[in-house]
Motif scaffolding. Sequence first.
Motif, PDB file in Angstrom:
ATOM      1  N   MET A  16     -14.153  56.007 -11.007  1.00 12.39           N
ATOM      2  CA  MET A  16     -13.315  56.659 -12.017  1.00 12.39           C
ATOM      3  C   MET A  16     -12.834  58.044 -11.566  1.00 12.39           C
ATOM      4  O   MET A  16     -12.095  58.706 -12.285  1.00 12.39           O
ATOM      5  CB  MET A  16     -14.098  56.786 -13.327  1.00 12.39           C
ATOM      6  N   ILE A  17     -13.287  58.483 -10.397  1.00  8.63           N
ATOM      7  CA  ILE A  17     -12.895  59.811  -9.910  1.00  8.63           C
ATOM      8  C   ILE A  17     -11.374  59.897  -9.756  1.00  8.63           C
ATOM      9  O   ILE A  17     -10.740  60.877 -10.152  1.00  8.63           O
ATOM     10  CB  ILE A  17     -13.578  60.123  -8.559  1.00  8.63           C
ATOM     11  N   GLY A  18     -10.785  58.847  -9.189  1.00  8.71           N
ATOM     12  CA  GLY A  18      -9.343  58.830  -8.976  1.00  8.71           C
ATOM     13  C   GLY A  18      -8.575  58.867 -10.289  1.00  8.71           C
ATOM     14  O   GLY A  18      -7.548  59.541 -10.404  1.00  8.71           O
ATOM     15  N   THR A  19      -9.062  58.145 -11.284  1.00  8.41           N
ATOM     16  CA  THR A  19      -8.409  58.112 -12.599  1.00  8.41           C
ATOM     17  C   THR A  19      -8.485  59.479 -13.283  1.00  8.41           C
ATOM     18  O   THR A  19      -7.501  59.940 -13.874  1.00  8.41           O
ATOM     19  CB  THR A  19      -9.069  57.049 -13.505  1.00  8.41           C
TER      20      THR A  19
ATOM     21  N   ILE B 281      -7.923  49.057  -8.559  1.00  7.93           N
ATOM     22  CA  ILE B 281      -8.696  47.926  -8.047  1.00  7.93           C
ATOM     23  C   ILE B 281      -9.420  48.309  -6.754  1.00  7.93           C
ATOM     24  O   ILE B 281     -10.587  47.960  -6.543  1.00  7.93           O
ATOM     25  CB  ILE B 281      -7.769  46.707  -7.810  1.00  7.93           C
ATOM     26  N   GLN B 282      -8.719  49.044  -5.881  1.00  8.35           N
ATOM     27  CA  GLN B 282      -9.338  49.516  -4.633  1.00  8.35           C
ATOM     28  C   GLN B 282     -10.529  50.413  -4.926  1.00  8.35           C
ATOM     29  O   GLN B 282     -11.569  50.324  -4.274  1.00  8.35           O
ATOM     30  CB  GLN B 282      -8.310  50.301  -3.812  1.00  8.35           C
ATOM     31  N   ALA B 283     -10.377  51.273  -5.921  1.00 11.20           N
ATOM     32  CA  ALA B 283     -11.461  52.182  -6.287  1.00 11.20           C
ATOM     33  C   ALA B 283     -12.674  51.416  -6.816  1.00 11.20           C
ATOM     34  O   ALA B 283     -13.824  51.746  -6.509  1.00 11.20           O
ATOM     35  CB  ALA B 283     -10.977  53.180  -7.336  1.00 11.20           C
ATOM     36  N   ALA B 284     -12.407  50.382  -7.610  1.00  6.85           N
ATOM     37  CA  ALA B 284     -13.496  49.605  -8.207  1.00  6.85           C
ATOM     38  C   ALA B 284     -14.224  48.745  -7.176  1.00  6.85           C
ATOM     39  O   ALA B 284     -15.455  48.665  -7.181  1.00  6.85           O
ATOM     40  CB  ALA B 284     -12.946  48.723  -9.325  1.00  6.85           C
TER      41      ALA B 284
ATOM     42  N   ALA C  55      -3.060  57.233 -22.338  1.00  7.88           N
ATOM     43  CA  ALA C  55      -2.705  55.850 -22.010  1.00  7.88           C
ATOM     44  C   ALA C  55      -3.141  55.508 -20.590  1.00  7.88           C
ATOM     45  O   ALA C  55      -3.625  54.401 -20.318  1.00  7.88           O
ATOM     46  CB  ALA C  55      -1.195  55.653 -22.165  1.00  7.88           C
ATOM     47  N   VAL C  56      -2.973  56.466 -19.670  1.00  9.36           N
ATOM     48  CA  VAL C  56      -3.379  56.253 -18.274  1.00  9.36           C
ATOM     49  C   VAL C  56      -4.891  56.070 -18.180  1.00  9.36           C
ATOM     50  O   VAL C  56      -5.387  55.205 -17.452  1.00  9.36           O
ATOM     51  CB  VAL C  56      -2.936  57.435 -17.384  1.00  9.36           C
TER      52      VAL C  56
ATOM     53  N   GLN D  46      -6.053  52.536 -16.690  1.00  7.96           N
ATOM     54  CA  GLN D  46      -6.773  52.478 -15.430  1.00  7.96           C
ATOM     55  C   GLN D  46      -8.267  52.242 -15.641  1.00  7.96           C
ATOM     56  O   GLN D  46      -8.905  51.539 -14.856  1.00  7.96           O
ATOM     57  CB  GLN D  46      -6.546  53.760 -14.629  1.00  7.96           C
ATOM     58  N   GLY D  47      -8.808  52.817 -16.719  1.00  6.78           N
ATOM     59  CA  GLY D  47     -10.217  52.580 -17.032  1.00  6.78           C
ATOM     60  C   GLY D  47     -10.474  51.112 -17.333  1.00  6.78           C
ATOM     61  O   GLY D  47     -11.485  50.545 -16.899  1.00  6.78           O
ATOM     62  N   GLY D  48      -9.537  50.487 -18.064  1.00  7.44           N
ATOM     63  CA  GLY D  48      -9.664  49.063 -18.374  1.00  7.44           C
ATOM     64  C   GLY D  48      -9.594  48.199 -17.130  1.00  7.44           C
ATOM     65  O   GLY D  48     -10.393  47.269 -16.949  1.00  7.44           O
ATOM     66  N   ILE D  49      -8.628  48.511 -16.250  1.00  7.62           N
ATOM     67  CA  ILE D  49      -8.490  47.754 -14.996  1.00  7.62           C
ATOM     68  C   ILE D  49      -9.745  47.920 -14.149  1.00  7.62           C
ATOM     69  O   ILE D  49     -10.232  46.963 -13.532  1.00  7.62           O
ATOM     70  CB  ILE D  49      -7.253  48.229 -14.207  1.00  7.62           C
TER      71      ILE D  49
END
Length: 226
Positions: A1-4, A117-120, A156-157, A161-164
Amino acid sequence: MIGTIYNVCMILVGSVIGRFLHKGLKPQYQTILTQALGLVAMVVGINAVVENMPKSHYPIMFILSLAIGGVIGQWLNIQKHFDHLVGRFSSGGNLAEGLATAILLYCIGSLSILGTIQAALNKDYTFLFTNGTLDGITSIVLASTFGFGIALAAGAVLVWQGGIYLIAMMLQSSINTTMVTELTIVGGVLILASGLGLLEIKKISVLNLLPALIVPIIGVMLIQAF
């Protein structure tokens, strides 16, 4: 989540900077910036469609997605509820249109989706850091035109992104490039539609088409399951 978190912070910082520019911006400059954003949205949307269409395994998926999603969105009347909600925080102007454009630009793009997705999956934040920097610059322009309300797009972001991120963690083996490709094509069409509205070429209820983004995900999963 750092990137988000970085992405969200850059949007907020950009909105603050743009808010101060907005105070002294004459109407004619706001108009030209709105037109510039419309052109940017159209180019980004067209690029997403052209770049991903040749990679599509299901060329009619985006047509079905827009049709089904549009019917669902119109039934829910998302655009009307969104405009009403934004109206509570806006003192006039076209913040709703600008905010809708901001959300689409920030959320629907290869860097935003693939980066999360890459982050996860790989703990690689390169795409999200790049996306966050670009979003920060974009938010300066958006906020200087539509006001500080653009900062609401940061929420919203975070949710998007958190949901993805959470879905990618839970369904690591189910997420593939095919799904992302089909989703990006639909997203590109929506961004293009947003650009048409900003340029006053054709007013489209883009938010009523948002459910179309869910269809490729469900569609690809069902097709690959059988």
